[in-house]
Each structure stands twice: as structure tokens, then as C-alpha cells.
Design a protein around this motif. Sequence first.
Motif, mmCIF file in Angstrom:
data_model
loop_
_atom_site.group_PDB
_atom_site.id
_atom_site.type_symbol
_atom_site.label_atom_id
_atom_site.label_comp_id
_atom_site.label_asym_id
_atom_site.label_seq_id
_atom_site.Cartn_x
_atom_site.Cartn_y
_atom_site.Cartn_z
ATOM 1 N N ASN A 1 0.857 -1.191 0.000
ATOM 2 C CA ASN A 1 0.000 0.000 0.000
ATOM 3 C C ASN A 1 0.888 1.233 0.000
ATOM 4 N N LYS A 2 0.277 2.348 -0.348
ATOM 5 C CA LYS A 2 1.035 3.594 -0.450
ATOM 6 C C LYS A 2 0.208 4.737 0.114
ATOM 7 N N ARG A 3 0.865 5.646 0.816
ATOM 8 C CA ARG A 3 0.220 6.889 1.255
ATOM 9 C C ARG A 3 1.205 8.007 0.940
ATOM 10 N N ASP A 4 0.705 9.115 0.466
ATOM 11 C CA ASP A 4 1.653 10.186 0.198
ATOM 12 C C ASP A 4 1.077 11.531 0.587
ATOM 13 N N SER A 5 1.950 12.479 0.883
ATOM 14 C CA SER A 5 1.502 13.838 1.202
ATOM 15 C C SER A 5 2.541 14.813 0.689
ATOM 16 N N GLY A 6 2.427 15.161 -0.551
ATOM 17 C CA GLY A 6 3.302 16.178 -1.127
ATOM 18 C C GLY A 6 4.735 15.724 -1.318
ATOM 19 N N ARG A 7 5.587 16.165 -0.390
ATOM 20 C CA ARG A 7 7.017 15.886 -0.524
ATOM 21 C C ARG A 7 7.409 14.594 0.192
ATOM 22 N N LEU A 8 6.422 13.863 0.666
ATOM 23 C CA LEU A 8 6.679 12.711 1.523
ATOM 24 C C LEU A 8 5.831 11.541 1.042
ATOM 25 N N GLN A 9 6.447 10.359 0.895
ATOM 26 C CA GLN A 9 5.679 9.185 0.479
ATOM 27 C C GLN A 9 5.956 8.011 1.412
ATOM 28 N N PHE A 10 4.885 7.358 1.821
ATOM 29 C CA PHE A 10 5.006 6.153 2.648
ATOM 30 C C PHE A 10 4.682 4.951 1.789
ATOM 31 N N LEU A 11 5.645 4.050 1.633
ATOM 32 C CA LEU A 11 5.453 2.871 0.788
ATOM 33 C C LEU A 11 5.529 1.633 1.662
ATOM 34 N N LEU A 12 4.416 0.902 1.757
ATOM 35 C CA LEU A 12 4.438 -0.333 2.527
ATOM 36 C C LEU A 12 4.860 -1.470 1.612
ATOM 37 N N VAL A 13 6.017 -2.041 1.917
ATOM 38 C CA VAL A 13 6.585 -3.087 1.075
ATOM 39 C C VAL A 13 6.564 -4.410 1.829
ATOM 40 N N ARG A 14 6.103 -5.459 1.127
ATOM 41 C CA ARG A 14 6.136 -6.798 1.718
ATOM 42 C C ARG A 14 7.046 -7.686 0.869
ATOM 43 N N ASP A 15 7.672 -8.659 1.513
ATOM 44 C CA ASP A 15 8.601 -9.518 0.761
ATOM 45 C C ASP A 15 8.359 -11.004 1.031
ATOM 46 N N GLY A 16 7.216 -11.332 1.631
ATOM 47 C CA GLY A 16 6.934 -12.723 1.938
ATOM 48 C C GLY A 16 7.256 -13.081 3.376
ATOM 49 N N THR A 17 8.230 -12.389 3.957
ATOM 50 C CA THR A 17 8.573 -12.668 5.353
ATOM 51 C C THR A 17 7.930 -11.639 6.283
ATOM 52 N N GLY A 18 7.449 -10.541 5.712
ATOM 53 C CA GLY A 18 6.848 -9.503 6.538
ATOM 54 C C GLY A 18 6.571 -8.256 5.712
ATOM 55 N N THR A 19 6.158 -7.198 6.391
ATOM 56 C CA THR A 19 5.857 -5.941 5.725
ATOM 57 C C THR A 19 6.573 -4.823 6.469
ATOM 58 N N ILE A 20 7.106 -3.868 5.707
ATOM 59 C CA ILE A 20 7.784 -2.734 6.341
ATOM 60 C C ILE A 20 7.392 -1.450 5.629
ATOM 61 N N GLN A 21 7.312 -0.376 6.414
ATOM 62 C CA GLN A 21 7.008 0.926 5.831
ATOM 63 C C GLN A 21 8.306 1.587 5.400
ATOM 64 N N SER A 22 8.354 2.003 4.129
ATOM 65 C CA SER A 22 9.506 2.763 3.662
ATOM 66 C C SER A 22 9.061 4.206 3.484
ATOM 67 N N VAL A 23 9.945 5.108 3.780
ATOM 68 C CA VAL A 23 9.612 6.525 3.707
ATOM 69 C C VAL A 23 10.543 7.215 2.727
ATOM 70 N N ALA A 24 9.944 7.946 1.790
ATOM 71 C CA ALA A 24 10.738 8.706 0.829
ATOM 72 C C ALA A 24 10.495 10.207 1.043
ATOM 73 N N PHE A 25 11.574 10.956 1.301
ATOM 74 C CA PHE A 25 11.503 12.414 1.333
ATOM 75 C C PHE A 25 12.034 12.919 0.004
ATOM 76 N N LYS A 26 11.318 13.830 -0.600
ATOM 77 C CA LYS A 26 11.728 14.297 -1.921
ATOM 78 C C LYS A 26 13.143 14.869 -1.917
ATOM 79 N N LYS A 27 13.469 15.573 -0.835
ATOM 80 C CA LYS A 27 14.777 16.234 -0.768
ATOM 81 C C LYS A 27 15.934 15.244 -0.628
ATOM 82 N N GLU A 28 15.621 14.034 -0.104
ATOM 83 C CA GLU A 28 16.701 13.133 0.275
ATOM 84 C C GLU A 28 16.867 11.942 -0.661
ATOM 85 N N ILE A 29 16.212 11.965 -1.803
ATOM 86 C CA ILE A 29 16.272 10.807 -2.690
ATOM 87 C C ILE A 29 16.444 11.308 -4.124
#
Length: 431
Positions: free
Chosen positions: A26-54
Motif C-alpha cells: 500500500n502507499k500513502r503520500d503527502s506532497g514531498r513525503l511518500q510512505f510505501l508499505l513493502v512486503r517480501d513474503g517474510t513480513g511488511t515494512i514501511q519505507s519513507v521517501a523524502f523528496k529532498k533526500e532521494i
Amino acid sequence: MAEHVTIGRIGEHVGQQVTIKGWLYNKRDSGRLQFLLVRDGTGTIQSVAFKKEIDPASWEAAAQVTQESSVIATGLVRADDRAPGGYELGLTAFEIVQLAGEYPIALKSHGVDFLMENRHLWLRAPSQWAVMRVRATVIRAIRDWLDDHGFLLVDTPILTPAACEGTTTLFETEYFGEKAYLSQSGQLYNEATIGAFGRVYCFGPTFRAEKSKTRRHLIEFWMVEPEMAYVDLAGCMEVEEQLVAYIAQTVVSRCRPELEILERDVAKLEAIVAPFPRISYDDALVILAEAGEPLEWGDDFGAPHETILGNHFDRPVFVHRYPARSKAFYMAEDEANPELSLSVDLIAPEGYGEIIGGGQRAHDLALLERRIEEHKLPREAFEWYLDLRRYGAVPHSGFGLGIERTVSWMCGLHHIRETIPFPRTMGRIYP
RNA sequence: UCCUCGGUAGCUCAACGGUAGAGCGGUCGGCUGUUAACCGAUUGGUUGUUGGUUCGAGUCCAGCCCGAGGAGCCA
């Protein structure tokens, strides 16, 4: 180059730069910030992307990515209470392996038929992920316990020449011009192999062409069937309760996160410890009469009766010595009362009903010959089975434990169809 | 096989016999800490199928198909 790690062990990598390979839940975003929920079969983790830092390409990929796209995410692991699961990935790079089209299963409530039509995708959902992991744990617990207690795995055939019990409907197929049937039990074969190995079990799929439409029935289901030489009815019950208690305690200790996802009341599983209460069929009739569901002596329990008996105790209950006429032809008879069979069912609490059926087998040749005749079974198909009573017959017992019913009970599910990856039910063989 | 209930947008569901709607998803836009995010706009239909009643049927009637829940049977 960051190390590729699994989300299940992400806690070991706090403060490190790592790579996760998986799918976007799943994904949630707010402007300069994006929350990406990534699963790999063993679990799920929230990844955070800041526009300035990527880097711009990664930012754009994160902006474009759709539900269930396959993705590779690299970033710094950190503990954060705001993240589901307690850890999150501060993204430094994000790459789409394949951009998924509009995903059929939106994150909302759905009907059973739709989910089953999309079973191949539904298995990715957290609840189904948890159930399948509990299933694997149940199966492993069963095999560990049996292997550690002197049982040898001896697999039995799936293509068989005749009915094992002759009572239920079989799937018929063609075997080089002859009729053959898909197995509905390996028991009779394992009555043979105990003569070679003492204690054995088979573990495999079984097939029942019954037109059953209830939450406890599947057309194709898995069953473990231990069989033991020189073991009587009482000994059989002891093995059953040790095995079932071990299954439950193993699930409790190894599947905490899964049980939490499923919102299972763990206390109910912790209570499943030996010894289990043992009541006779006659005792059961008394309980049923007191509960307002009287039953004629000789009648078999229906679903409501099983539920009453199961709820009468806080752990599984053995019901033994059923009337012989309601049980299979191979059941031993009670010497104290030949109208009774040395059979025993294990009924689970919380309305989950019968999860084990078994008992002591008839080892007397004359009795078996008479039963085969009474049940109008084709004697020639059972000659090998009768041989077992001619050459070194011993008192012996065994039982069959239904994997899916057990998993359903462990998980606290409403319906058995969620406990097998691709359920075969009446009217569904897709996907 | 029997009993009960159901079939309307990709999904979950509304709609007195009188112009088929909402939420979610998708698309576009906004927002620097979201938790099935939120806000605005937008997209989206052979109402399971065949026939009947009616000026008019998603709605009423009959048949058929499909599904769900339960019974029987069993693990």
C-alpha cells in the motif's frame, strides 16, 4: 551496494543500509513525503521517501508505483514507533521491477466468492499469509512429533483399486482400461505396513466426492494417519492427546505474529494441554439430553451435537465406544458389549467439531470376514487386507487427523476453505 | 440431493413499478509523519439469463444458470 535482507529479520539491521526485494502492499503520500508499505513474503515494512533526500528517478518511481507492483527498495533501517511493525526504511533508492496494472483486490472488505475467484492473489493478503504460515507450522509440528516418537513415514497410494471404506463417494478414474479411485484414506495400507515397521504414518491428500456444502468440508483435503501395532484404544487416545497438545503449543510459541494478525484468542490455545477428558458415547448422550438435544441410542452426532459436546469442555474431548453399526467395518468390537465399537473421535472446542476419527481395528479374521459381508464389500479386493489377519495379526490402533480442520481451529477461522492454498470445494475448481 | 438467502460499476452495497446512485479502486490535482491517510475533481453500467405481466420492470411472475449459508456424510 546494500545487503539484500528479509523483512522478517529487519530488526537485526537497525542502523544499516539494506535492500528489500518484494511487492508494494500500500502507499500513502503527502506532497514531498511518500510512505510505501513493502512486503517480501517474510513480513511488511514501511519505507519513507523524502523528496529532498532521494534521487529524482527513485522519487518518480515511488510516485508512479501501484499496488502489488514488484519493487526493490534500498535505505537505512531505523526503529520508529510511528511505523507499523516498529521499524521503517528511510529510502535512498527505489526501483520498480514490474509496474502492476489496476489490482483487483482493493484494500477493503470483499465477498467470499470474489476472493476465491482471485485466490491466487488473495494469498498475498495479511490474513491469508498468516493462515498459510500457521498451516506450515501445524504440519511441521505433526511430523516432528511423530518422527521423534518412533513413527516412520510410509506413504500410501493415491490411486486405489477399490473403496477403503466403501461408504463414501469416490472419485473414479480410468487406469489402463480398469476402474480406479482416488484415495480417501491410507489407513488400510498402513495396517499392512505396521507389520513391517511397527509404528507408521502417512501424510497426504485425500479425496471425497461427497456433495458436502459446509464450513468444515473440502473435496480435497490433507490428512495425517498414524497406525500403531500392539496399541489398544486407551493407548491410541494417549498418542492423540500428546500429538494435538504438541501441535497447539507449537503454534502458540512459534506463530505469535500470525495469531495476532488473525486476532486469535491465544488463551484458548494455551489451554490445550493433556490430559483431555474422555467420555463414552453413552456419557455423551446424557450431556446432550441435559443440553436439550436428546439423541436416540445408535444415532450418530450431527453438527449441533458436536458443538454442544465441544463447548462442554475447555479442551478437546474424546468420545469413545460408538455403536458398532454407525462405524466403519474395520473397527474392533468391545468385548464387554459387542454392540459397541472400540472407536474414538476427538471433538475440538469452540464449535470446531471432529478433528480426529480413529480407534482400535478388528484383528480377528472371522469378525472381518463377517463385516465385509455385512457391508456388502467386494471381498476379492480385500484379500490382501484379510492376509494381515492370517499372518501375525496383533491388536492395533490408528487415527486420521484432518489438517485443515486443525488449522481452522488454531487460527479461529469461520470456514475451512481459507486453510488450504487452493481449496477444492463443491462447485469450485478454479483457480 | 434437500431447505433458506442472494446475483445492480473492477469491488462492497443503495435505488416506492416511473431519468440506475454512493463509498472504495482507477485517473488528475493539493498537502513534510501517514496508519485500509485526508481534501477536491473525474472515470466507470447489456441490473446473471430466457420468457411473461404492464403504458412503463433493477423492482412483479415463471423457468434456467451461478454463488452463499445450513442439512445429510465425514477429517
